[in-house]
Design a protein around this motif. Structure first.
Motif, mmCIF file in Angstrom:
data_model
loop_
_atom_site.group_PDB
_atom_site.id
_atom_site.type_symbol
_atom_site.label_atom_id
_atom_site.label_comp_id
_atom_site.label_asym_id
_atom_site.label_seq_id
_atom_site.Cartn_x
_atom_site.Cartn_y
_atom_site.Cartn_z
ATOM 1 N N VAL A 1 5.801 13.259 18.872
ATOM 2 C CA VAL A 1 5.973 11.989 18.150
ATOM 3 C C VAL A 1 4.811 11.080 18.516
ATOM 4 N N ILE A 2 4.181 10.498 17.502
ATOM 5 C CA ILE A 2 3.136 9.517 17.761
ATOM 6 C C ILE A 2 3.523 8.220 17.050
ATOM 7 N N ARG A 3 3.265 7.115 17.713
ATOM 8 C CA ARG A 3 3.557 5.793 17.146
ATOM 9 C C ARG A 3 2.243 5.009 17.140
ATOM 10 N N LEU A 4 1.786 4.592 15.969
ATOM 11 C CA LEU A 4 0.498 3.905 15.896
ATOM 12 C C LEU A 4 0.559 2.780 14.867
ATOM 13 N N PRO A 5 -0.224 1.722 15.084
ATOM 14 C CA PRO A 5 -0.278 0.629 14.106
ATOM 15 C C PRO A 5 -0.913 1.118 12.807
ATOM 16 N N LEU A 6 -0.379 0.665 11.691
ATOM 17 C CA LEU A 6 -0.911 1.098 10.398
ATOM 18 C C LEU A 6 -2.294 0.535 10.114
ATOM 19 N N ASP A 7 -2.659 -0.558 10.786
ATOM 20 C CA ASP A 7 -3.993 -1.099 10.530
ATOM 21 C C ASP A 7 -5.094 -0.184 11.077
ATOM 22 N N GLN A 8 -4.686 0.891 11.799
ATOM 23 C CA GLN A 8 -5.664 1.882 12.248
ATOM 24 C C GLN A 8 -5.823 3.021 11.239
ATOM 25 N N VAL A 9 -5.017 2.979 10.151
ATOM 26 C CA VAL A 9 -5.121 4.000 9.105
ATOM 27 C C VAL A 9 -6.035 3.462 8.015
ATOM 28 N N ARG A 10 -7.015 4.288 7.582
ATOM 29 C CA ARG A 10 -8.021 3.839 6.615
ATOM 30 C C ARG A 10 -7.378 3.580 5.244
ATOM 31 N N VAL A 11 -7.828 2.507 4.574
ATOM 32 C CA VAL A 11 -7.436 2.206 3.201
ATOM 33 C C VAL A 11 -8.462 2.840 2.281
ATOM 34 N N SER A 12 -7.996 3.701 1.380
ATOM 35 C CA SER A 12 -8.912 4.385 0.459
ATOM 36 C C SER A 12 -8.218 4.629 -0.870
ATOM 37 N N HIS B 1 0.847 -1.183 0.000
ATOM 38 C CA HIS B 1 0.000 0.000 0.000
ATOM 39 C C HIS B 1 0.887 1.239 0.000
ATOM 40 N N VAL B 2 0.319 2.338 -0.504
ATOM 41 C CA VAL B 2 1.018 3.616 -0.505
ATOM 42 C C VAL B 2 0.473 4.454 0.650
ATOM 43 N N LEU B 3 1.358 4.817 1.566
ATOM 44 C CA LEU B 3 0.993 5.663 2.695
ATOM 45 C C LEU B 3 1.392 7.100 2.379
ATOM 46 N N VAL B 4 0.459 8.016 2.501
ATOM 47 C CA VAL B 4 0.783 9.437 2.379
ATOM 48 C C VAL B 4 0.280 10.151 3.622
ATOM 49 N N VAL B 5 1.039 11.137 4.081
ATOM 50 C CA VAL B 5 0.672 11.935 5.249
ATOM 51 C C VAL B 5 0.825 13.399 4.856
ATOM 52 N N THR B 6 -0.164 14.209 5.250
ATOM 53 C CA THR B 6 -0.163 15.616 4.861
ATOM 54 C C THR B 6 0.217 16.507 6.031
ATOM 55 N N GLN B 7 0.412 17.776 5.710
ATOM 56 C CA GLN B 7 0.864 18.753 6.710
ATOM 57 C C GLN B 7 -0.056 18.837 7.913
ATOM 58 N N ASN B 8 -1.359 18.717 7.692
ATOM 59 C CA ASN B 8 -2.324 18.930 8.766
ATOM 60 C C ASN B 8 -2.722 17.643 9.485
ATOM 61 N N GLY B 9 -1.917 16.595 9.355
ATOM 62 C CA GLY B 9 -2.133 15.376 10.120
ATOM 63 C C GLY B 9 -3.048 14.368 9.494
ATOM 64 N N PHE B 10 -3.403 14.546 8.204
ATOM 65 C CA PHE B 10 -4.237 13.568 7.516
ATOM 66 C C PHE B 10 -3.338 12.489 6.895
ATOM 67 N N GLY B 11 -3.880 11.292 6.835
ATOM 68 C CA GLY B 11 -3.132 10.209 6.217
ATOM 69 C C GLY B 11 -4.064 9.164 5.649
ATOM 70 N N LYS B 12 -3.552 8.371 4.739
ATOM 71 C CA LYS B 12 -4.348 7.290 4.170
ATOM 72 C C LYS B 12 -3.421 6.253 3.571
ATOM 73 N N LEU B 13 -3.992 5.066 3.345
ATOM 74 C CA LEU B 13 -3.321 3.969 2.661
ATOM 75 C C LEU B 13 -4.069 3.686 1.368
ATOM 76 N N THR B 14 -3.330 3.563 0.277
ATOM 77 C CA THR B 14 -3.940 3.268 -1.021
ATOM 78 C C THR B 14 -3.284 2.021 -1.593
ATOM 79 N N PRO B 15 -4.093 1.059 -2.074
ATOM 80 C CA PRO B 15 -3.492 -0.140 -2.671
ATOM 81 C C PRO B 15 -2.558 0.244 -3.820
#
Length: 819
Positions: free
Chosen positions: A776-787, A712-726
């Motif tokens: 710093v925040i550390r979180l599992p990627l399975d909590q990031v939405r796939v879209s 998956h492709v993970l992108v994170v933006t300046q304002n704290g948004f993120g997503k996973l894309t196949p």
């Protein structure tokens, strides 16, 4: 000076007398007390103990006898020294942590590996061990010379050497201090030594190097580990150092703390003294990180030393310091000195084996001569008996007519041309042996004797048959007594350097925008749920500073620093300061030689530098190049050119690749391009590269990574948004195009521009998000939405009004410390 003697006065030179007397004393110590004989591997007192026990019937097949009785017998007839010296020598022959193959079987307290003394000789018992019987086998067959003892009684003799079927000098080793010289021969494995003997008999031109492939190294009774680096010198010259280390492993205690478990000690280490030494070093703060020390060894001398570590201790560093400061690592100073024809010589491995083979040839030859003489003598008697049986009636008549035994013998000698010994045997013959059955047995015995005589004569006339006998006998001993090797041989280096004292652990390396760098143990960050505020990872050095780059690495790998000017620097990761989580670190310019306005823009850890691995670089304005990793193996602190840059371009990303991967590049304004790496040909260090992506006005590259088709492709933006894309949402296109959309273009004002992108291979991994304020925040990627590609994503880190996301990093599987 004059010395008065009965009846005369003799003038002597004092200096000459002192020289002569001291030399006599020195040679007496060397020959009669301290050094072993190369043939049987025994010192005189050990040989006398073995022979006295044999003479008294205290053999392996019998019962043990009081040690005091054995010592008394040795002292009475053979050894002109005190009972303490004799008993101490016998005790050593019985201790299985001293002797690889003990020559004495003990009953009672014979001491311990802790240095406890044995019980008094009146309380203990002993006998020869089964393997000791091989040392005295055939001693009654004229195999060795016998000499008078110190008693000068012609009826009491002792062997000058034992026949020794066992290559005892190498198998059990020896230690002794003489006058002006010493010996220290390590023990070896019987199976290996036996194979070495056979090899040297079959191929006399075998070199020492070839022998060391068979006899791999010492095999100590206490096991442990030795290092092979110095073994060629030891076996080639007969002297050198052998580094020994304890056999250790790690366990987790019931309270979760780690423990170092010592299971095998180096040879001749006193366990009790070792424990005392460790305790003193801990008390004096010379050994840090140790909380407890306990000896859990059992009564069967099964070693188990438990060293409990503190929660904050790093086990590798503690262990290396134990090796450095205690006898858990020890050097065995080998001096392979033995008596050869009564003269001390330092012998290499091949010479020592050859002397044993030569001695066995002599023993087998002498034994064969003895057996041949006995066989011939018996055949001579049988020939007379057979003549008697052929003329039985006449023989009986001669004997009956004789007045006495001697007259009967003379009559038989004259009538049948017999020798005196033959006639004596006939006269002594029992009537019961005159039957036909007994006569048949005598003839069969004679025929067997003739065959045996022929064989023995062949042996004496053919040295190759002698060698075959030696090989058969050594093979029989090997089959019966050989056992697996106990000491492990390590081919690696043993010298401790500063890096050995650095624990091998996963760390998190951060570099701030203003150039402050540090490393932190990875386990200091706790996993949090999506949307958390994070923990403080670093204090800002001022209001404008923030974490710009971060990566995970191992303390024993290399860290490459790529700068905006296209240069690369190299450090070992452990050279980066280890500081508290909230500390800001030190300026990176203190570690690498940066120019003014030059800053580090990429960090990458390297375990090795090879031609089969590549480093792929992407610049801010869309240039790309790949170079074999081996080209960067010689990078120093003052740096090397990594890529040539044009105009205002900067080098911002570097990844490792195999040379045949697919690549993904994403821009800050949400465009992405996927293409094959084969479109980028390998280049040298001092080159510019080629175009990776055509950028729209005002756009720049935001991220670059190696493609995993299933990821998956993970992108994170300046304002704290993120997503996973196949990854399948990104089509494979050509290099140097504008690409496809990566985020919803209409949402950019709300979510901000893309600040980081990486390819995720496993959704069980964790993500670290670092803000400009140092959160710093550390979180599992399975909590990031796939879209899909053209979506905005979800909030993964809530930002304060004046805070922004600065960078991201991956830290491996959730709950793991592995990167």
């Amino acid at each position: 000076m004059s010395i008065f003697e009965p009846g005369q006065i003799r003038d002597i030179d004092l200096e000459q007398e002192m020289r002569s007397s001291y030399m006599d004393y020195a040679m007496s110590v060397i020959i009669s007390r301290a050094l072993p004989d190369v043939r049987d591997g025994l010192k005189p007192v050990q040989r006398r103990i073995m022979y006295a026990m044999l003479q008294e019937g205290i053999t392996a097949a019998g019962r043990t006898k009081k040690s005091a009785a054995i010592v008394g017998e040795v002292m009475k007839n053979y050894h002109p020294h005190g009972n303490t010296a004799i008993y101490d020598s016998m005790v050593r022959l019985a201790q299985d942590w001293v002797m690889r193959y003990p020559l004495v079987t003990s009953q009672g307290n014979f001491g311990s590996v802790d240095g406890d003394p044995p019980a008094a000789e009146r309380y203990t018992e002993a006998k020869m061990s089964p393997i000791a019987m091989t040392l005295v086998e055939d001693i009654d067959k004229d195999t060795v010379d016998m000499a008078q003892t110190y008693l000068a009684d012609p009826d009491i003799l002792e062997p000058t050497v034992l026949p020794a079927l066992l290559p005892n000098l190498l198998v059990n080793g020896a230690t002794g201090i003489a006058v002006g010289m010493a010996t220290n021969i390590p023990p070896h494995n019987l199976g290996e030594v036996s194979d070495g003997v056979v090899r040297l008999i079959d191929e006399p031109e075998t070199t020492t190097e070839e022998l060391t492939k068979i006899i791999k190294g010492p095999d100590f009774p206490t096991g442990a580990i030795i290092y092979a680096r110095d073994l060629p010198a030891v076996y080639g010259t007969g002297h050198g150092r052998i580094v020994m280390r304890a056999q250790v492993d790690f366990e987790e205690a019931s309270d979760g703390k780690e423990q170092i478990i010592v299971r095998e000690l180096p040879y001749q280490v006193n366990k009790a003294r070792l424990l005392t030494n460790i305790a003193e070093l801990v008390k004096d703060h010379k050994l840090e990180g140790i909380e407890g020390l306990n000896d859990e060894s059992d009564r069967n001398d099964q070693t188990r030393i438990v060293i409990k570590l503190k929660s904050s201790a790093r086990r590798t560093a503690v262990l290396n310091n134990l090796f450095k400061h205690t006898q858990l690592q020890l050097t065995f100073g080998a001096i392979m000195l033995a008596l050869v024809d009564g003269r001390p010589q330092v012998l290499g491995l091949k010479a020592m084996l050859q002397h044993f083979i030569d001695f066995r040839r002599l023993v087998v030859t002498r034994r064969t001569r003895y057996l041949l003489a006995k066989a011939r003598d018996r055949a001579h008697i049988l020939e007379g008996l057979m003549k008697c049986l052929e003329h039985l009636d006449e023989v009986i008549a001669i004997i009956r007519a004789a007045q006495d035994e001697r007259t009967a013998q003379r009559g038989l000698e004259e009538r049948f041309q017999l020798s005196e010994r033959q006639s004596k045997a006939i006269v002594d013959l029992r009537l019961g042996r005159l039957t036909r059955l007994e006569a048949s047995k005598i003839r069969e015995e004679y025929e067997e004797l003739i065959k045996e005589i022929a064989h023995l004569e062949d042996v004496l006339g053919n040295p190759r048959l002698v060698d075959e006998i030696i090989k058969e006998e050594i093979a029989a001993i090997r089959k019966k007594y050989a056992d697996p090797r106990r000491t492990q041989i390590n081919q690696g280096e043993v010298e401790l350097n500063e890096e050995d004292l650095i624990p091998r652990e996963q760390v998190f390396v951060t570099l701030t925008n203003r150039g402050y760098i540090k490393r932190i143990p990875l386990d200091q960050y706790r996993a949090q749920h999506r949307g958390g505020k994070g923990v403080v990872g670093a204090r800002r050095s001022n209001d404008e500073d923030y974490i710009a780059h971060s990566t995970t690495a191992n303390t024993h790998t290399d860290m490459l620093f790529f700068t905006n000017r296209g240069r690369v620097f190299r450090l070992r990761t452990h050279e980066i300061p280890d500081v508290k989580r909230q500390a800001k670190g030190i300026p990176v310019i203190n570690l690498i030689d940066l120019d003014q306005r030059e800053r580090v823009t990429a960090l990458i850890d390297m375990e090795e530098f090879s031609d089969s691995q590549y480093l792929v670089m992407v610049t801010k304005l869309g240039q790309i190049k790949k170079t074999p990793a081996a080209a960067y193996s010689s990078v120093r602190r003052n740096g090397l050119i990594a890529i040539n840059l044009q105009g205002d371009d900067e080098l911002n990303w570097v990844r490792r690749s195999s040379g045949g991967n697919e690549l993904l590049i994403v821009t800050r304004r949400g465009k992405g391009s996927r293409f094959t790496e084969k479109e980028v040909r390998p280049m040298g260090r001092d080159t510019m590269g080629v175009g990776a992506m055509r950028l729209r006005a005002g756009d720049e590259i935001a991220g670059f990574d190696i493609v995993n088709p299933e990821g998956h492709v993970l992108v994170v933006t300046q304002n704290g948004f993120g997503k996973l894309t196949p990854m399948s949402d990104y089509p494979v296109k050509s290099r140097n195009i504008q690409g496809v959309y990566t985020v919803d273009q209409t949402a950019i004002p709300k979510i901000g521009e893309i600040v980081g992108m990486r390819v995720v291979e496993d959704l069980s991994e964790e993500l670290m998000v670092i803000s400009t304020s140092g959160q710093v925040i550390r979180l599992p990627l399975d909590q990031v939405r796939v879209s899909g590609r053209q979506t905005r994503g979800v909030i993964i880190m809530r930002m304060d009004d004046d805070d922004r996301v600065a960078s991201i990093a991956g830290v491996g599987a959730a709950g793991s410390l592995d990167a």
